[in-house]
Enzyme design. Structure first.
Site: not given
Lengths: 116, 99
Positions: A76-78, A81
């Site tokens: 998941v892209c930080v 997110g």
């Protein structure tokens, strides 16, 4: 062959998550390797561990767990997110939070990168 | 190049953008709401038919079935593939773009 997968759209507005899931399952069935699925933009909603839809409804969390059980890395892209309140405390146990650099790694490691 | 068109041509400019950039020998695969482009009698029949002069045209049959569209309602120059066929198309083209 090695496939990297990028999902960008929300699982509740579009079909992207389901299409990516079906593609990954078909590729695994044919003996190919999935280097990972990168969740970007609204697609990160798929990785919330508190997803709890009514019984009998399509349950994204179970699809995520199924992918994980098949050895697929879920990233998941930080930044995407954080914008949506997804942190290490709320992310699904099947997924991991990481940076956009991981998408680059994924595209380098893979023979093909398919966007959904 | 594998061009995946997944948005309805009636709602977005995905198809027209794709058609602007395709090169001879490219593959176009219609998926999700993109499949409305290959419906017989639709507004985009001519566009797709023109593209088929230089490109091969496919559609994802699980997505047409999910929308209640039967194979005889699809323009005949478009060939059906299932998800396994989608994987094969992705292998055949070294690069892909999703419109």
């Amino acid at each position: 062959m090695k496939f990297g997968i990028l999902v960008k759209e929300s699982p509740y507005n579009f079909q992207a998550f389901d299409s990516a899931y079906n593609f990954v399952i078909a590729a695994i069935k044919k003996g190919h390797e999935i280097t990972g699925i990168f969740f970007y933009d609204d697609a990160v909603y798929a990785a919330n561990k508190y997803l709890d839809p009514p019984q009998g409804e399509r349950n994204i969390r179970l699809y995520m767990d199924d992918l994980k059980s098949k050895g697929v890395r879920l990233v998941v892209c930080v930044a995407a997110g954080k914008r949506r309140g997804l942190t290490n405390d709320t992310v699904s146990g099947s997924a991991e939070i990481s940076g956009l650099g991981q998408l680059l790694e994924l595209s380098i490691e893979s023979d093909r990168l398919i966007t959904f | 190049m594998l061009n995946i068109v997944k948005k309805s041509p009636y709602e977005t400019s995905s198809l027209s953008s794709c058609l602007k950039y395709i090169k001879k020998g490219d593959v176009i695969l219609f998926t999700e709401d993109g499949i409305y482009a290959v419906k017989k009698g639709g507004m985009f029949e001519k566009h797709v038919s023109d593209a088929s002069q230089t490109c091969s045209i496919y559609y994802l049959s699980p997505d047409t079935e999910a929308r209640g569209i039967k194979s005889d309602e699809i323009i005949s120059l478009a060939k059906p593939v299932d998800y396994q066929g989608f994987v094969d198309l992705a292998i055949d083209s070294p690069k892909s773009i999703t419109w």
